[in-house]
Structure formats: structure tokens, C-alpha cells
Motif scaffolding. Sequence first.
Motif, short mmCIF file in Angstrom:
data_model
loop_
_atom_site.label_atom_id
_atom_site.label_comp_id
_atom_site.label_asym_id
_atom_site.label_seq_id
_atom_site.Cartn_x
_atom_site.Cartn_y
_atom_site.Cartn_z
N GLY A 16 0.78 -1.24 -0.15
CA GLY A 16 -0.13 -0.08 0.07
C GLY A 16 0.73 1.29 0.13
N PRO A 17 1.75 1.61 0.82
CA PRO A 17 2.64 2.62 1.05
C PRO A 17 3.42 2.69 -0.36
CG PRO A 17 2.71 1.67 3.05
CD PRO A 17 1.96 0.76 2.17
N ALA A 18 3.93 1.42 -0.75
CA ALA A 18 4.86 1.53 -1.97
C ALA A 18 4.02 1.90 -3.18
CB ALA A 18 5.48 0.32 -2.26
N LEU A 19 2.72 1.68 -3.33
CA LEU A 19 1.95 2.14 -4.43
C LEU A 19 1.57 3.51 -4.36
CD1 LEU A 19 -0.73 -0.77 -4.87
CD2 LEU A 19 1.26 -0.15 -6.47
N PRO A 44 5.97 20.91 -1.78
CA PRO A 44 6.10 20.51 -0.47
C PRO A 44 4.54 19.88 -0.23
CG PRO A 44 6.10 22.70 -0.81
CD PRO A 44 6.22 22.31 -2.19
N LEU A 45 3.62 19.64 -1.05
CA LEU A 45 2.38 18.81 -0.91
C LEU A 45 2.84 17.28 -1.16
CD1 LEU A 45 -0.24 20.96 -2.47
CD2 LEU A 45 -0.15 20.36 -0.12
N ALA A 46 3.71 17.10 -2.00
CA ALA A 46 4.32 15.75 -2.46
C ALA A 46 5.10 15.33 -1.15
CB ALA A 46 4.62 15.68 -3.86
N ILE A 47 5.84 15.90 -0.69
CA ILE A 47 6.58 15.74 0.43
C ILE A 47 5.90 15.22 1.54
CG2 ILE A 47 8.49 16.39 2.03
CD1 ILE A 47 10.09 16.88 -0.78
N LEU A 48 4.76 16.11 1.87
CA LEU A 48 3.93 15.71 2.98
C LEU A 48 3.09 14.42 2.60
CD1 LEU A 48 2.56 16.67 5.78
CD2 LEU A 48 0.81 17.69 4.20
N GLY A 49 2.57 14.27 1.41
CA GLY A 49 1.89 12.93 1.15
C GLY A 49 3.00 11.72 1.27
N PHE A 50 4.25 11.93 0.94
CA PHE A 50 5.32 10.83 1.04
C PHE A 50 5.32 10.58 2.47
CE2 PHE A 50 9.77 10.18 2.02
CZ PHE A 50 9.90 8.79 1.36
N ALA A 51 5.73 11.74 3.47
CA ALA A 51 5.62 11.30 4.76
C ALA A 51 4.68 10.39 5.50
CB ALA A 51 5.92 12.61 5.39
N VAL A 52 3.39 10.95 5.04
CA VAL A 52 2.13 10.20 5.50
C VAL A 52 2.27 8.74 4.99
CG1 VAL A 52 -0.27 10.02 5.52
CG2 VAL A 52 0.84 12.16 5.83
N ALA A 53 2.67 8.52 4.00
CA ALA A 53 2.55 7.19 3.30
C ALA A 53 3.67 6.50 4.02
CB ALA A 53 2.73 7.28 1.54
N GLU A 54 4.90 7.01 4.14
CA GLU A 54 5.96 6.34 4.64
C GLU A 54 5.77 6.11 6.04
OE1 GLU A 54 9.56 4.33 4.35
OE2 GLU A 54 8.47 5.37 2.81
N LEU A 56 2.93 4.96 7.37
CA LEU A 56 2.09 3.83 7.26
C LEU A 56 3.04 2.37 7.44
CD1 LEU A 56 -0.77 4.59 4.82
CD2 LEU A 56 -0.87 4.49 7.49
N ALA A 57 4.07 2.60 6.33
CA ALA A 57 5.23 1.55 6.46
C ALA A 57 5.92 1.26 7.50
CB ALA A 57 6.14 1.80 5.29
N ILE A 58 6.32 2.54 8.39
CA ILE A 58 6.78 2.50 9.58
C ILE A 58 6.01 2.03 10.69
CG2 ILE A 58 8.09 3.60 11.40
CD1 ILE A 58 9.04 5.48 9.08
N LEU A 59 4.92 2.19 10.66
CA LEU A 59 3.78 1.81 11.59
C LEU A 59 3.41 0.13 11.21
CD1 LEU A 59 1.65 2.44 13.79
CD2 LEU A 59 0.00 2.67 11.93
N GLY A 60 3.63 -0.34 10.10
CA GLY A 60 3.60 -1.64 9.87
C GLY A 60 4.86 -2.47 10.45
N PHE A 61 5.80 -1.83 10.50
CA PHE A 61 7.24 -2.34 10.95
C PHE A 61 7.14 -2.49 12.33
CE2 PHE A 61 11.52 -1.98 11.83
CZ PHE A 61 12.20 -3.26 11.33
N VAL A 62 6.60 -1.45 13.09
CA VAL A 62 6.62 -1.62 14.42
C VAL A 62 5.71 -2.62 14.75
CG1 VAL A 62 5.77 -0.25 16.46
CG2 VAL A 62 7.19 0.71 14.59
N LEU A 63 4.29 -2.94 14.29
CA LEU A 63 3.47 -3.88 14.42
C LEU A 63 4.02 -5.30 14.27
CD1 LEU A 63 0.35 -1.91 13.24
CD2 LEU A 63 0.88 -2.24 15.49
N VAL A 64 4.80 -5.47 13.54
CA VAL A 64 5.68 -6.63 13.22
C VAL A 64 6.03 -7.07 14.53
CG1 VAL A 64 7.61 -8.15 12.31
CG2 VAL A 64 5.85 -6.83 10.88
N PHE A 65 6.71 -6.43 15.31
CA PHE A 65 7.45 -6.49 16.63
C PHE A 65 6.50 -6.62 17.82
CE2 PHE A 65 10.91 -4.89 14.16
CZ PHE A 65 11.87 -5.87 14.01
#
Length: 67
Positions: A16-19, A44-54, A56-65
Motif C-alpha cells: 500500500g505505501p509503496a503504491l 511541499p504537498l508531495a513531500i507531505l504525502g510521502f511522509a504520511v505514506a511512509e 504507514l510503512a513504519i507503523l506496519g514495521f513496528v506492529l511486526v514486533f
Amino acid sequence: MTGSLSLVGYGISTLGPALAIGLIFAALINGVARQPEAKNVLQPLAILGFAVAEALAILGFVLVFIA
């Protein structure tokens, strides 16, 4: 078979975040190609969107542990 299914879940959850990141920057390139003077507004809008999407990926990584 040994291992944890949470790693498989993390692998799937990164799709999801990659797409999203791909779509965000594709839209940025398309917008700048159509209207180059709008780059200072779109970037700046694209960088904000990138940060939000990223996030989500970091949150998924934390939930693995946690799981």
C-alpha cells in the motif's frame, strides 16, 4: 516450517505505501510537466504525502514486533 506469519503480513502491508509513494511522485512529475511554475506549490504537498505514506510503512514495521 518455522517462522512467523507477521513477517508475511508486513511484506503485504508494504504494498500500500509503496503504491501510494509511486502515485504521489507520478502526480508531482505530471503536474510539474504541465505547469512548471507550480513546482514551488506542488513539491511541499508531495513531500507531505510521502511522509504520511511512509509513516504507514513504519507503523506496519513496528506492529511486526508487537504481534
